[in-house]
Design an enzyme around this catalytic site. Structure first.
Site, PDB file in Angstrom:
ATOM      1  N   ASP A  87      -5.540  -7.713  -3.790  1.00 23.16           N
ATOM      2  CA  ASP A  87      -5.936  -7.614  -2.323  1.00 23.16           C
ATOM      3  C   ASP A  87      -7.124  -8.183  -1.889  1.00 23.16           C
ATOM      4  O   ASP A  87      -7.050  -9.336  -1.714  1.00 23.16           O
ATOM      5  CB  ASP A  87      -5.881  -6.048  -2.066  1.00 23.16           C
ATOM      6  CG  ASP A  87      -5.609  -5.586  -0.552  1.00 23.16           C
ATOM      7  OD1 ASP A  87      -5.982  -6.642   0.243  1.00 23.16           O
ATOM      8  OD2 ASP A  87      -5.461  -4.537  -0.170  1.00 23.16           O
ATOM      9  N   HIS A 101       0.907  -1.247  -0.040  1.00 23.95           N
ATOM     10  CA  HIS A 101       0.116   0.172  -0.215  1.00 23.95           C
ATOM     11  C   HIS A 101       0.819   1.260  -0.111  1.00 23.95           C
ATOM     12  O   HIS A 101       1.025   2.008  -1.098  1.00 23.95           O
ATOM     13  CB  HIS A 101      -1.003  -0.076   1.139  1.00 23.95           C
ATOM     14  CG  HIS A 101      -1.783  -1.086   0.938  1.00 23.95           C
ATOM     15  ND1 HIS A 101      -2.810  -1.228  -0.152  1.00 23.95           N
ATOM     16  CD2 HIS A 101      -2.269  -2.228   2.026  1.00 23.95           C
ATOM     17  CE1 HIS A 101      -3.369  -2.565   0.365  1.00 23.95           C
ATOM     18  NE2 HIS A 101      -3.000  -2.848   1.473  1.00 23.95           N
TER      19      HIS A 101
END
Length: 454
Positions: A319, A268
């Site tokens: 994800d 991220h």
């Protein structure tokens, strides 16, 4: 030996026409001019990337968290509570069925491998299975069934926050102390060794919120020379919590205390200062980006133009698996930069188009993050190959960088995917996974079971 004839291919020498790719034993054994008059197998051959960040079980939640909750400030943290409530129901059989479907969808989306950030370890309530590695083995079984390349990343998750509060609710299914985690990781390592030749294992200390210094040290030791993945600087509240407890921001603290190198993949990184962005780029580590999920959860925007301008390595993952689309992940990153800066072609360079920059980054960064000997169509490399048909209304017979730009930004690149080989396994033919019927049938039955409890 398999022989793939491509009208055009992206090779280490750039774009080449009429190429024959020989595949044997899971690797590319030759790359040469195709014989005159040879019938093409695919219109375009590309190295197929690795999906560097996945939580497979969350695929079953897709569409369940888009209504606003009672708090008008609905956020990542409310989504997270719903996720914990959902996962309390899952059985090992259901987890395997969901993972097999996810891996099938990844292959059909153009990914040849996946790094599974696997933190769901125990039964409901946090009770360990008799076999600590039970759910790791289920992920391996699902990857074997789907035929995808797997880098398994067992996750150490110790605490509910930096104040070391105990895990509660659904979190308890994640929890291990370092000693128990070491045993779990060894069981997973043995299971991986019995799997496909291209399967790999790494380690994933979940985040600075969820592990202490001892746990992080143990994770690094277990990782050895393999991949080490960790969530880092995803949310403003996360940065504030770390800052309050250690007097440093997450990226700042990690780089000051550990030798972060190309074995690391930091997931991220949507909350970094310019100084942190520069420092991380210089380590050679991969910034693992998940633009669709980061958009879905309102995480923030990665400093992409700055990071790539410093030759920083990035790769892409799906994800939460709310929407699995290689080309849409790449497009979403580029569009985030354009919206932030009010620009166009934000990541393009003088010699490479936007699509080419994004795709090159995806294949190189993904291979590095997964510890996978792929990322390029070259002799000796793992035969992770993406085949596409551009002779249609979506591909318009485009060539070179313009073909990549069309696939990524035209909105219909997925429709052009015809074939995918993972370590030479020809798992997608004519756009469909070869075991789709059975895997999807089991997945649909699993979803029907879960719907009764939602």
């Amino acid at each position: 030996m398999q022989k793939i004839i491509a009208k055009q291919a992206l090779t280490p020498n750039g774009w080449e026409q009429d190429v024959e790719i020989g595949v044997q034993g899971g690797r590319i054994v030759h790359l040469q001019a195709a014989p005159a008059g040879a019938k093409p197998t695919v219109g375009l051959a590309l190295p197929a990337p690795l999906n560097l960040h996945s939580h497979a079980f969350q695929r079953a939640m897709s569409g369940l968290t888009e209504a606003r909750g009672p708090d008008p400030r609905d956020s990542f943290w409310t989504w997270r509570r719903l996720m914990y409530k959902f996962l309390d129901q899952l059985t090992p059989d259901q987890i395997e069925a969901i993972a097999a479907q996810v891996f099938l969808e990844m292959l059909e989306a153009g990914y040849a491998g996946v790094a599974e950030f696997h933190y769901l370890h125990h039964d409901a309530g946090g009770v360990p299975y008799a076999n600590l590695a039970e759910l790791s083995e289920r992920i391996i079984a699902a990857a074997s069934q789907a035929g995808i390349g797997l880098t398994l990343l067992p996750v150490l998750y110790q605490f509910g926050g930096l104040d070391k509060r105990p895990l509660a609710g659904g979190q308890r299914r994640f929890g291990n102390d370092p000693e128990q985690f070491t045993r779990l990781h060894e069981g997973a390592r043995q299971a991986i060794a019995a799997g496909a030749q291209d399967f790999r294992i790494g380690v994933a200390p979940h985040s600075l919120r969820a592990v202490d210094k001892f746990g992080l040290d143990r994770s690094v030791d277990l990782g050895g020379s393999g991949p080490i993945h960790m969530h880092l600087a995803e949310q403003v509240a996360e940065v504030d919590e770390v800052l309050a407890h250690v007097n440093a921001r997450p990226t700042e603290w990690l780089l000051a205390n550990y030798n972060v190198d190309p074995n690391w993949c930091l997931i991220h990184c949507t909350q970094m200062t310019e100084q942190e962005t520069q420092a991380l780029a210089h380590t050679g580590a991969v910034a693992g980006l998940c633009p669709i999920t980061e958009s879905n959860l309102g995480d923030g925007i990665f400093n992409g133009t700055h990071y790539l301008g410093l030759n920083g390595k990035v790769g892409f993952g799906s994800d939460s698996n709310v929407h699995i689309s290689l080309f849409d992940e790449l497009k979403t990153l580029e569009y985030s930069q354009r919206l932030r800066d009010k620009s166009r072609a934000a990541l393009a360079t003088p010699d490479r188009s936007t699509g080419r920059v994004l795709f090159d980054a995806a294949v190189v960064g993904g291979a590095q993050a997964g510890g996978r000997d792929s990322g390029v169509l070259a002799v000796g490399k793992t035969a992770d190959i993406l085949g596409l048909d551009l002779d249609n209304e979506w591909g318009a017979n485009r060539t070179g960088d313009m073909a990549l730009d069309t696939l990524i930004f035209g909105g219909n690149g997925q429709h052009c995917i015809s074939d995918v080989w993972s370590a030479g396994r020809h798992m997608v033919k004519q756009g469909r996974h070869i075991a789709r019927e059975q895997i999807t049938k089991t997945f649909i039955a699993t979803m029907a079971e879960l719907e009764q409890d939602i």
